[in-house]
Design an enzyme around this catalytic site. Structure first.
Site, PDB file in Angstrom:
ATOM      1  N   HIS A   5       0.828  -1.203   0.000  1.00 20.97           N
ATOM      2  CA  HIS A   5       0.000   0.000   0.000  1.00 20.97           C
ATOM      3  C   HIS A   5       0.869   1.263   0.000  1.00 20.97           C
ATOM      4  CE1 HIS A   5      -3.435   2.354   2.196  1.00 20.97           C
ATOM      5  NE2 HIS A   5      -3.255   2.764   0.960  1.00 20.97           N
ATOM      6  N   GLU A   8       2.335   1.757  -3.342  1.00 18.20           N
ATOM      7  CA  GLU A   8       1.334   2.290  -4.277  1.00 18.20           C
ATOM      8  C   GLU A   8       1.346   3.808  -4.248  1.00 18.20           C
ATOM      9  OE1 GLU A   8      -3.146   3.494  -3.935  1.00 18.20           O
ATOM     10  OE2 GLU A   8      -2.823   1.438  -3.261  1.00 18.20           O
ATOM     11  N   HIS A   9       1.380   4.385  -3.053  1.00 15.30           N
ATOM     12  CA  HIS A   9       1.444   5.846  -2.908  1.00 15.30           C
ATOM     13  C   HIS A   9       2.797   6.386  -3.371  1.00 15.30           C
ATOM     14  CE1 HIS A   9      -2.065   6.864  -0.131  1.00 15.30           C
ATOM     15  NE2 HIS A   9      -2.191   5.563  -0.343  1.00 15.30           N
ATOM     16  N   GLU A  83       4.772   9.423   2.752  1.00 13.09           N
ATOM     17  CA  GLU A  83       3.640   8.577   2.375  1.00 13.09           C
ATOM     18  C   GLU A  83       3.394   7.443   3.366  1.00 13.09           C
ATOM     19  OE1 GLU A  83       1.569   9.340  -0.112  1.00 13.09           O
ATOM     20  OE2 GLU A  83       2.810  11.118  -0.417  1.00 13.09           O
ATOM     21  N   GLU A 105      -4.372   7.069   7.074  1.00 12.35           N
ATOM     22  CA  GLU A 105      -5.449   6.415   6.328  1.00 12.35           C
ATOM     23  C   GLU A 105      -5.856   5.123   7.026  1.00 12.35           C
ATOM     24  OE1 GLU A 105      -6.246   4.082   2.096  1.00 12.35           O
ATOM     25  OE2 GLU A 105      -4.381   5.192   2.375  1.00 12.35           O
ATOM     26  N   ARG A 551     -37.546 -11.557 -13.008  1.00 12.30           N
ATOM     27  CA  ARG A 551     -37.790 -12.494 -14.095  1.00 12.30           C
ATOM     28  C   ARG A 551     -38.016 -11.793 -15.430  1.00 12.30           C
ATOM     29  NH1 ARG A 551     -41.977 -14.353 -12.100  1.00 12.30           N
ATOM     30  NH2 ARG A 551     -43.599 -13.737 -13.598  1.00 12.30           N
TER      31      ARG A 551
END
Length: 851
Positions: A5, A8-9, A83, A105, A551
């Site tokens: 994670h 990723e940042h 980060e 976060e 249906r």
């Protein structure tokens, strides 16, 4: 520790070719992208971009490829500090604190019961493979991450040999391949990565067990409740295509709607207030199935929930699904698969995410095989025709005979948040005590240097490396949607059609003006719209009616729309000049359009509201959902509260979906527990229906489909529907001139001028800080510069001050051209007063931009 994670940042914070500190943010300022983000899964990170402008698309791909293959982060430890995490102290005598975007976060994530249940489930169901770890990062463990481990993880996994590259679009394929080759040619092939990054199968070797844990609740919330789910690991071998699709349909049969077998049993049991868990999850190598209840009174009742789930599944196997339930679910799933409606997502992105479910594990030689469903669907239909209990067999094999399951119970703890804060504080005190003077001075110096780096603007040379669009690259013609409006003679009905190819599907909406309702009625609208399509009619009970919808159609729903009327000159709107509509929407194939409009008519004229128990269940679900969502979506509640000051629409939205609505639902639950209270609500619902569907001052019928193959064919059906309801909507009818918007406005004006400074306490370790202001008056026109300022505030000043320096996960600035107001809000923010100070400094920041 959350390395995937944090990476990723981090990789988006500058690269070899693109020298700014955050090219990602620079792109946001000037790109025409339709998607620009990154997402981390438990076993992969994806970096998708999308744009309808080819030059813009390749600009985005350039920046992203260079970012993931040559990031600044592996050579600059300040990126990890910003980060991920870092110690912060501005002088040696300060208390030591943790700061970092991902750190904050994940503090927010670990405050949400639903997130905690997911994390516990993965840890318990996958004890032997990588899924037992939290790729997002446990806030307690994130500070254990060193820069060396960070770099080592990147070097091990971020290599083209370990990647999957996906393109979708009508650009030149040769150009694509040549473009990608420019990036990949300097890398050799690393066969070792196939083995080192391989996800091992978790064997189904556990016995059923129960895990009890706690979540942080508010000390003021004396009635906090328990969350409980049962979760299975479904497979320890590859599933066949037929099994995959069968489980997908089974999930629909069990949990799709309030009439689905398992959903219905859980809600009607009264053990809890709302169904949770999500059912089938098949994004990873191995699928899981999770279901349970929130709003459970105590642990003892939570145990009964597990028993009920197992009993219900056993009973389904014994008595079997009804044929109409199976037909309804198969039709719904087939409609969904053939339509491939991906909402606001770019189509290529949706296909990519689906393909990755298989491709990343090399399950099939053809990565797109997962998109083909016709053969498996035909096999399932044939089994159904032969009365083979295919879905009951799936329940037996993957759930009832599968002991690899965990029952999770999450109890409220009003002291947990304080304990966590104190635990972190004491840990930092001990860490500081162990530091010598040199180490303390290094923390202070690192804090200083990081803030200097964060506050220092990128050089002109660095900014020049970021690719940009020129005006000549942009098509000056706006794309328009075909529209034709026909006024139905003698009525207040308008027929609106859009001639668009839709593969034989008609999309229909019927809108009814709401201005005849009393202001107090508006808080009931969310309940009203939900009940319209879920209660059934005088002829069909709610189960039969729901199955009829499934249906014969692709779905029917009801929703509301509130907006301010636009000024002809494009200026700021009058704050109480409201447009309000209730829409009933649905979709069906051309052959079944008659059934769609028949269902519309039944919803409008014959909904059976006299079902106290069902309404009670809905209110309990609504209450539980609102109380849970405020922890994870506090920014939405806060900004809605701010906007309630600047327009009647903002006030209405707050009253019927914000903080006041939570208390309204709580009070309503108490009210309808008595016969008098229930009769009062029933009378109100019927009055709302009659006001909307019999006396609306304006009605729109909106149809989207191909003119020749669909719209022309269904026109007689539409005309019949209009004739049926024409008497209620005649021109100059006295019953249609009943607007109460002036009354709504008078009530709003009684509160709008009162200054408001509120603090709302929620059980989370982070904050959501919102502030707003009225800056344009009625009639003032917005210029392009206003939009530029909004963009610069969002991606420049606030991003820099609130996210980068302040450590919040995110921040938003919204400038409304209709209300003339600006609203700012932070997301998962460790600060409060500091963020308000940043907002208050916006005028000065804008002045400096113009210097």
């Amino acid at each position: 520790m959350g390395i995937p994670h944090i990476l990723e940042h981090s990789v988006l914070c500058g690269s070899r070719k693109y020298k700014t500190k955050e090219p990602f943010v620079t792109l946001l300022k000037g790109s025409l992208n339709t998607f620009l983000n990154a997402m981390t899964y438990p076993d992969r990170t994806v970096y998708p971009v999308a744009s309808q402008n080819e030059k813009d698309f390749y600009n985005l791909v350039n920046v992203y490829l260079d970012a993931v293959l040559h990031p600044r982060a592996i050579n600059d430890s300040q990126v990890l500090s910003q980060e991920g995490w870092h110690f912060e102290a501005e002088n040696p005598n300060d208390e030591l604190t943790y700061k970092g975007v991902v750190f904050n976060e994940m503090k927010g994530v670990y405050s949400q019961p639903s997130s905690l249940l997911d994390l516990i489930a993965h840890k318990e169901l996958f004890p032997d493979n990588t899924y037992c770890h939290d790729s997002g990062g446990d806030p307690e463990k994130i500070p254990e991450l060193t820069y060396e481990k960070f770099r080592e993880f990147y070097s091990k996994y971020y290599h083209p040999s370990n990647s999957r590259i996906f393109f979708y679009g009508n650009d030149n394929v040769t150009k694509r391949l040549e473009f990608v080759d420019e990036y990949l040619r300097e890398f050799g092939n690393r066969e070792d990565l196939k083995e080192s990054s391989k996800i091992e199968w978790q064997k189904k070797n556990l016995k059923p067990k129960t895990i009890t844990n706690s979540y942080p609740s508010s000390p003021q919330q004396t009635n906090a409740t328990v969350f409980t789910v049962v979760s299975w690991l479904l497979n320890d071998r590859p599933l066949t295509d037929k099994e995959n699709l069968g489980l997908y349909i089974l999930d629909h049969l069990l949990l799709n709607s309030v009439t689905s077998e398992l959903y219905k049993a859980l809600i009607e049991s009264g053990l809890g207030e709302g169904v949770i868990g999500g059912g089938l999850s098949d994004d990873l190598l191995q699928a899981t199935y999770t279901v349970g209840l929130k709003g459970v009174k105590d642990e003892k009742i939570a145990k009964e929930c597990e028993k009920l789930i197992l009993f219900t599944l056993q009973n389904i196997v014994k008595t079997r699904f009804s044929s109409d339930a199976i037909e309804a679910s198969i039709n719904s799933i087939e409609f969904r698969l053939r339509e491939f409606n991906i909402g606001g997502y770019p189509k290529g992105l949706a296909i990519m995410l689906e393909v990755m479910k298989s491709w990343v594990y090399e399950k099939d030689e053809d990565p797109t095989k997962i998109l083909h469903f016709e053969k498996a669907l035909e096999e399932i239909k044939n089994d159904v025709k032969q009365n083979i209990p295919i879905f009951e067999n799936l329940i037996e094999e993957f759930l009832l005979q599968n002991e690899h399951r965990v029952h999770m119970v999450l109890t409220p703890d009003p002291k947990l948040e304080t304990l966590n804060e104190e635990k972190e504080k004491q840990k930092l005190v001990k860490l500081k005590e162990k530091m010598d003077n040199e180490q303390l001075e290094k923390v202070v110096e690192d804090t200083k240097q990081l803030k200097i780096a964060q506050m220092t603007d990128d050089s002109p040379e660095a900014k020049a490396t970021i690719p940009r669009l020129q005006l000549s690259d942009i098509d000056p013609k706006c794309k328009t949607t075909p529209i034709d409006i026909e006024e139905i003679s003698g009525t207040t009905i308008s027929l609106v059609t859009h001639n668009i190819p839709t593969s034989g599907i008609v999309y229909a909406k019927i809108g009814f003006d709401l201005s005849g309702l009393e202001l107090s009625d508006l808080q009931y609208l969310s309940i009203f719209t939900n009940l319209l399509t879920t209660l059934g009619t005088s002829k069909l009970d709610r189960v039969a009616f729901d199955r009829k919808i499934q249906r014969l159609t692709g779905g029917v729903s009801a929703s509301t729309y509130f907006s301010l009327k636009s000024q002809k000159n494009g200026g700021v709107s009058v704050p109480d000049d409201v447009v309000s509509y209730l829409f009933i929407s649905g979709k069906a194939t051309t052959e079944k359009a008659n059934h769609l409009f028949e269902i519309f008519n039944e919803v409008i004229t014959d909904t059976n509201f006299d079902q106290q128990q069902r309404v009670l269940e809905l209110l309990k679900q609504t209450k539980a959902s609102l109380e849970t969502s405020i922890v994870g979506s506090g920014h939405s509640f806060a900004l809605t509260r701010v906007y309630s000051r600047y327009s009647l629409v903002g006030y209405i939205n707050d009253q019927r979906g914000g903080i006041p609505y939570i208390q309204f639902i709580r009070d309503l639950l108490q009210q309808i527990s008595t016969p008098e209270g229930w009769n009062s609500l029933l009378t109100r619902l019927i009055k709302i229906r009659d006001t909307i569907f019999k006396t609306s001052s304006k009605v729109y019928i909106d149809l989207t489909a191909d003119q020749d193959t669909v719209l022309n064919k269904i026109r007689p059906i539409v005309d019949n529907f209009i004739q049926l309801h024409k008497p209620n909507f005649l021109v100059n009818s006295s019953q249609n001139n009943n607007s109460r918007i002036n009354e709504w406005s008078n009530e709003w004006k009684k509160v709008v001028n009162k200054p408001i400074r509120e603090g709302i306490v929620v059980p989370t370790q982070v904050n959501y800080v919102a502030q707003g202001s009225k800056i344009f008056q009625v009639g003032e026109k917005f210029s392009g510069s206003s939009n530029v300022i909004e963009n610069v505030l969002r991606t420049g000043y606030l991003w820099q001050q609130v996210r980068v320096v302040g450590g919040a996960y995110g921040s938003i600035a919204q400038l409304s051209s209709t209300t003339g107001s600006i609203g700012c809000v932070s997301y998962r923010d460790p600060n409060l007063v500091k963020t308000l100070s940043v907002y208050n400094s916006i005028p000065e920041a804008i002045k400096k931009m113009g210097e």
